[in-house]
Design an enzyme around this catalytic site. Structure first.
Site, PDB file in Angstrom:
ATOM      1  N   TYR A 101     -25.501  -0.178  12.635  1.00 37.92           N
ATOM      2  CA  TYR A 101     -25.215   0.388  13.571  1.00 37.92           C
ATOM      3  C   TYR A 101     -23.795   0.194  13.342  1.00 37.92           C
ATOM      4  O   TYR A 101     -22.765   0.475  14.583  1.00 37.92           O
ATOM      5  CB  TYR A 101     -25.754   1.027  14.141  1.00 37.92           C
ATOM      6  CG  TYR A 101     -26.624   2.482  13.929  1.00 37.92           C
ATOM      7  CD1 TYR A 101     -26.089   3.295  13.365  1.00 37.92           C
ATOM      8  CD2 TYR A 101     -28.343   1.890  14.494  1.00 37.92           C
ATOM      9  CE1 TYR A 101     -28.024   3.653  12.736  1.00 37.92           C
ATOM     10  CE2 TYR A 101     -29.263   2.681  14.245  1.00 37.92           C
ATOM     11  CZ  TYR A 101     -28.910   3.770  13.538  1.00 37.92           C
ATOM     12  OH  TYR A 101     -30.175   4.553  13.164  1.00 37.92           O
ATOM     13  N   HIS A 136     -34.475   6.718  10.031  1.00 38.88           N
ATOM     14  CA  HIS A 136     -33.111   6.594   9.218  1.00 38.88           C
ATOM     15  C   HIS A 136     -32.783   6.833   7.723  1.00 38.88           C
ATOM     16  O   HIS A 136     -33.875   6.594   6.864  1.00 38.88           O
ATOM     17  CB  HIS A 136     -32.945   5.191   9.676  1.00 38.88           C
ATOM     18  CG  HIS A 136     -30.968   5.034   8.580  1.00 38.88           C
ATOM     19  ND1 HIS A 136     -30.448   5.044   9.136  1.00 38.88           N
ATOM     20  CD2 HIS A 136     -31.642   4.260   7.472  1.00 38.88           C
ATOM     21  CE1 HIS A 136     -29.430   4.536   7.666  1.00 38.88           C
ATOM     22  NE2 HIS A 136     -29.704   3.522   7.394  1.00 38.88           N
ATOM     23  N   GLU A 180     -27.942  -2.285   3.367  1.00 39.30           N
ATOM     24  CA  GLU A 180     -28.709  -1.948   4.495  1.00 39.30           C
ATOM     25  C   GLU A 180     -30.229  -2.955   3.751  1.00 39.30           C
ATOM     26  O   GLU A 180     -30.886  -3.812   4.676  1.00 39.30           O
ATOM     27  CB  GLU A 180     -29.196  -0.290   4.458  1.00 39.30           C
ATOM     28  CG  GLU A 180     -28.457  -0.275   5.172  1.00 39.30           C
ATOM     29  CD  GLU A 180     -28.390   1.094   5.814  1.00 39.30           C
ATOM     30  OE1 GLU A 180     -29.264   2.219   5.327  1.00 39.30           O
ATOM     31  OE2 GLU A 180     -27.190   1.828   6.418  1.00 39.30           O
ATOM     32  N   LYS A 221     -37.778   5.367  12.925  1.00 36.30           N
ATOM     33  CA  LYS A 221     -37.740   4.950  13.819  1.00 36.30           C
ATOM     34  C   LYS A 221     -38.628   4.897  14.756  1.00 36.30           C
ATOM     35  O   LYS A 221     -39.919   5.091  14.536  1.00 36.30           O
ATOM     36  CB  LYS A 221     -36.404   5.422  14.984  1.00 36.30           C
ATOM     37  CG  LYS A 221     -34.971   5.457  13.002  1.00 36.30           C
ATOM     38  CD  LYS A 221     -34.654   6.127  14.493  1.00 36.30           C
ATOM     39  CE  LYS A 221     -33.035   6.486  13.131  1.00 36.30           C
ATOM     40  NZ  LYS A 221     -32.238   7.127  13.716  1.00 36.30           N
ATOM     41  N   ASN A 240     -34.576  11.124  16.516  1.00 32.00           N
ATOM     42  CA  ASN A 240     -34.412  12.227  14.967  1.00 32.00           C
ATOM     43  C   ASN A 240     -35.577  11.190  13.906  1.00 32.00           C
ATOM     44  O   ASN A 240     -35.484  11.599  12.895  1.00 32.00           O
ATOM     45  CB  ASN A 240     -33.190  12.409  14.759  1.00 32.00           C
ATOM     46  CG  ASN A 240     -32.369  11.151  14.673  1.00 32.00           C
ATOM     47  OD1 ASN A 240     -32.837  10.212  14.356  1.00 32.00           O
ATOM     48  ND2 ASN A 240     -31.284  11.585  13.676  1.00 32.00           N
TER      49      ASN A 240
END
Ligand code: IDP
Ligand code: MG
Length: 154
Positions: free
Chosen positions: A52, A118, A129, A12, A115
Site C-alpha cells: 500500500y 483486494h 503485487e 482480506k 471491504n
C-alpha cells in the site's frame, strides 16, 4: 488483451474470518478465470507497507495496515482474458456503499475500511503485487496438462 493476463486478488482478514473464501473464489471460477496460485498468509508489516506504499500519506494508512495485519489473508493469482479490469468489476467499488449489488463488495460489505477483498488496479500494479506476494515456483502452469483448457487459446 491476452488470455494469459494475470491479476493479484486477496481476500482480506475480514473476508477470511467471515467465511467468504469459498464465495469469492466461486465468482472468479464461474466467470471463467483460472486460479494459478493460492495461499493463506499472515504477511509481515513491511510487505503490507510496500503493498500500500501509494497510500502511505493518507490519514487511514495506519488503520489500513493494522486491519490487514488482523488475521490471515487469502492471496491468489487469477489468469484470463482482461482479468485485471474484469476482476475489479467483480470486486465492486472501493467504498462498498457505492458498489453495485451483484459485486462482492456490493453484496458483502458496508464499510470502506472492511471491504473484504483486494484486486490489482492495472496490469503494471498486478505485476508488482504478484512479485511482492508470490515466488515464481508458487505459480502453476496448465500448459503441460494432458488435456486442453476448455477456453479459447491465446
Ligand atoms: P482499492 O482497494 O479499491 O484499490 P484503494 O484506493 O487502493 O482502493 O485503497 C486501498 C484500501 O484502503 C481500500 O480497499 C480500503 O480497504 C482502504 N481505504 C481506502 N479509502 C479508505 C478510507 O477513506 N477510509 C478507510 N479505509 C480506506
Ligand atoms: Mg488499490
Amino acid at each position: 488483451m491476452s488470455t494469459s493476463e494475470r491479476t493479484f486478488i486477496a481476500i482480506k482478514p475480514d473476508g477470511v474470518q467471515r467465511g467468504l473464501i469459498g464465495p469469492i473464489i466461486s465468482r472468479f471460477e464461474q466467470r471463467g478465470f483460472k486460479l494459478v496460485a493460492i495461499k493463506l498468509v499472515t504477511p509481515p508489516r513491511e510487505l503490507l507497507e510496500k503493498h500500500y506504499a501509494d497510500l502511505s500519506d493518507k490519514p487511514f494508512f495506519p488503520g489500513l495496515v493494522s486491519y490487514m495485519l488482523s488475521g490471515p489473508i487469502c492471496a491468489m493469482i487469477w489468469e484470463g482474458r482482461d482479468v485485471v479490469k474484469t476482476g475489479r468489476a467483480i470486486l465492486g467499488a472501493t467504498n462498498p456503499l457505492a458498489s453495485a449489488p451483484g459485486t462482492i463488495r456490493g453484496d458483502y460489505a458496508i464499510d470502506v475500511g472492511r471491504n473484504v477483498c483486494h484486486g490489482s488496479d492495472s496490469i503494471e500494479s498486478a505485476q508488482k503485487e504478484i512479485a511482492l506476494w508470490f515466488k515464481e515456483e508458487e505459480i502453476v502452469s496448465y500448459k503441460h496438462s494432458q488435456f486442453d483448457w476448455i477456453y479459447e487459446k491465446p
